[in-house]
Scaffold this motif. Structure first.
Motif, short mmCIF file in Angstrom:
data_model
loop_
_atom_site.label_atom_id
_atom_site.label_comp_id
_atom_site.label_asym_id
_atom_site.label_seq_id
_atom_site.Cartn_x
_atom_site.Cartn_y
_atom_site.Cartn_z
N HIS A 1 0.82 -1.22 0.00
CA HIS A 1 0.00 0.00 0.00
C HIS A 1 0.85 1.26 0.00
O HIS A 1 0.33 2.35 -0.24
N PRO B 1 -9.19 -4.29 2.69
CA PRO B 1 -9.61 -2.95 3.13
C PRO B 1 -10.42 -2.93 4.42
O PRO B 1 -10.32 -1.98 5.19
N ARG C 1 -9.74 1.90 4.80
CA ARG C 1 -10.48 1.39 3.63
C ARG C 1 -10.20 2.23 2.38
O ARG C 1 -10.14 1.70 1.27
N GLU C 2 -10.04 3.53 2.56
CA GLU C 2 -9.77 4.41 1.42
C GLU C 2 -8.41 4.14 0.80
O GLU C 2 -8.24 4.23 -0.42
N LEU C 3 -7.42 3.82 1.63
CA LEU C 3 -6.04 3.73 1.17
C LEU C 3 -5.63 2.32 0.74
O LEU C 3 -4.73 2.16 -0.09
N GLN C 4 -6.26 1.29 1.30
CA GLN C 4 -5.79 -0.06 1.10
C GLN C 4 -6.31 -0.66 -0.21
O GLN C 4 -7.51 -0.64 -0.47
N HIS D 1 -10.65 3.30 10.69
CA HIS D 1 -11.16 2.25 9.81
C HIS D 1 -11.53 2.82 8.44
O HIS D 1 -11.23 2.23 7.39
N GLU D 2 -12.21 3.95 8.45
CA GLU D 2 -12.63 4.56 7.18
C GLU D 2 -11.44 4.97 6.34
O GLU D 2 -11.42 4.74 5.12
N ARG D 3 -10.43 5.54 6.98
CA ARG D 3 -9.24 5.97 6.25
C ARG D 3 -8.48 4.78 5.70
O ARG D 3 -7.98 4.82 4.57
N ASP E 1 -1.92 9.68 9.53
CA ASP E 1 -2.75 10.61 8.77
C ASP E 1 -3.57 11.53 9.67
O ASP E 1 -4.23 12.44 9.18
N GLU F 1 -7.37 -3.59 -2.97
CA GLU F 1 -8.01 -4.90 -2.88
C GLU F 1 -7.01 -5.98 -3.26
O GLU F 1 -6.22 -5.81 -4.20
#
Length: 256
Positions: free
Chosen positions: A123, A152, A167-170, A163-165, A217, A172
Motif C-alpha cells: 500500500h 480494506p 479502507r480508502e487507502l488499502q 477504519h474509514e481511512r 494521517d 483490494e
C-alpha cells in the motif's frame, strides 16, 4: 500517505516498533511459519524480504529455513534497518522496492531472488503495477513472490475514522493478483487468519504511538479524539480479542 511522510513515520516508530508487535511472540512465530509455507522456502533459496522493517518476521523466517544464503533485508528507512540483529543469516540493504526495480540500488552480487516477500508494504507503493511488475522481472527462473496484505476491511479494534481511512487507502487483494498475473506470473489468493489477544491499555499505548502507518494521517487532536472514542467503546473489555485476516497473494514464474 506521501513517501516523505511514510519515511518520517517509520523513522519515528523504529525504536519501539518491535515492542508494539511482540505482545504475543507466538503470533509472530505462527505468521512467519505461514509465510515460509506459502513460499515453500528451502535452505537453498535466495530470499529477499522487501520492506522488511526491523526484521521482526525476517529473523524468525531465517531461523525456520536456515538459508545457505543470507536473507536480503531490504528497507528504505535506516532507523528500521538499525534494529536488525547482527546475524550471518541476515544481510541489510537500504533501498525501496522502486529502487530495486529502477536499478538505482542494484541487488548485490547480481542476485536473482528465488523468493521475494512483501509483507504489508504494497500500500506504500506509488505505482503498484510498475513496481510489482519490475520485482517479478528480478526473479530467478523458478522464482516466486508473496504479497502479504490486509484487505480494506479489517478486524483491528481501531476507532471509526481510522477504519474509514484505512479502507480508502488499502488496495483490494484482487487488484494485486491481477497485477502479478499481468506480469506473466501464475497468480493466486489465499487467506490466513491469526487470532490476537492484547491488553486494552497496551493497545491504547500502541494507538497513541501510531503503531499502524494509517494513524499518521491524523493530527494529534484527531488521534486523541479517536483514542477517547476507542476507550469508550471498549470500556468493559480489559482484554481485546480479534482476528487478523490476511490475504496471501502469490505469484510463481511459469515454467518454460
Amino acid at each position: 500517505m506521501t513517501e516523505t511522510t511514510t519515511a518520517e513515520h517509520y523513522e519515528r516508530v523504529a525504536a519501539s516498533y518491535n515492542e508494539h508487535w511482540t505482545y504475543d511472540p507466538d503470533y509472530v512465530r505462527r505468521f512467519a511459519d505461514a509465510m515460509v509455507d506459502a513460499l515453500r522456502l528451502g535452505s537453498s533459496d535466495v530470499i529477499a524480504d522487501v520492506g522488511c522493517g526491523t526484521g521482526l518476521y525476517t529473523r524468525r523466517l531465517a531461523a525456520r529455513v536456515e538459508p545457505a544464503h543470507p536473507v536480503l533485508c531490504v528497507d528504505p528507512v535506516p532507523a528500521m534497518l538499525e534494529q536488525l540483529p547482527s546475524s550471518p543469516a541476515l544481510r541489510p540493504l537500504q533501498a525501496s522496492a522502486e529502487d530495486l526495480v529502477s536499478g538505482a540500488v542494484p541487488l548485490p552480487d547480481g542476485t536473482r531472488p528465488d523468493a521475494i516477500l512483501l509483507k504489508e508494504s504494497v500500500h506504500h507503493m506509488a505505482d503498484r503495477a510498475a513496481t510489482l511488475t519490475g520485482l517479478a522481472g528480478l526473479l530467478s527462473r523458478h522464482g516466486r513472490v508473496l504479497v502479504v496484505m490486509l484487505p480494506p476491511a479489517i478486524g483491528h479494534p481501531l476507532f471509526r475514522a481510522a477504519h474509514e481511512r484505512f479502507r480508502e487507502l488499502q488496495p483490494e487483494p484482487a487488484e494485486i493478483e491481477g497485477i502479478l498475473a499481468a506480469a506473466g506470473l501464475r497468480a493466486s489468493i489465499s487467506y490466513r487468519t491469526f487470532h490476537a489477544a492484547i491488553d486494552r491499555e497496551r493497545y491504547v499505548r500502541m494507538l497513541e504511538a501510531r503503531y499502524m502507518s494509517v494513524l499518521s494521517d491524523f493530527s494529534s487532536e484527531e488521534l486523541a479524539e479517536g483514542v477517547a472514542q476507542f476507550r469508550h467503546a471498549y470500556r468493559d473489555t480489559p482484554v481485546l480479542r480479534f482476528e487478523d485476516r490476511f490475504a496471501f497473494v502469490a505469484g510463481w514464474v511459469r515454467p518454460g
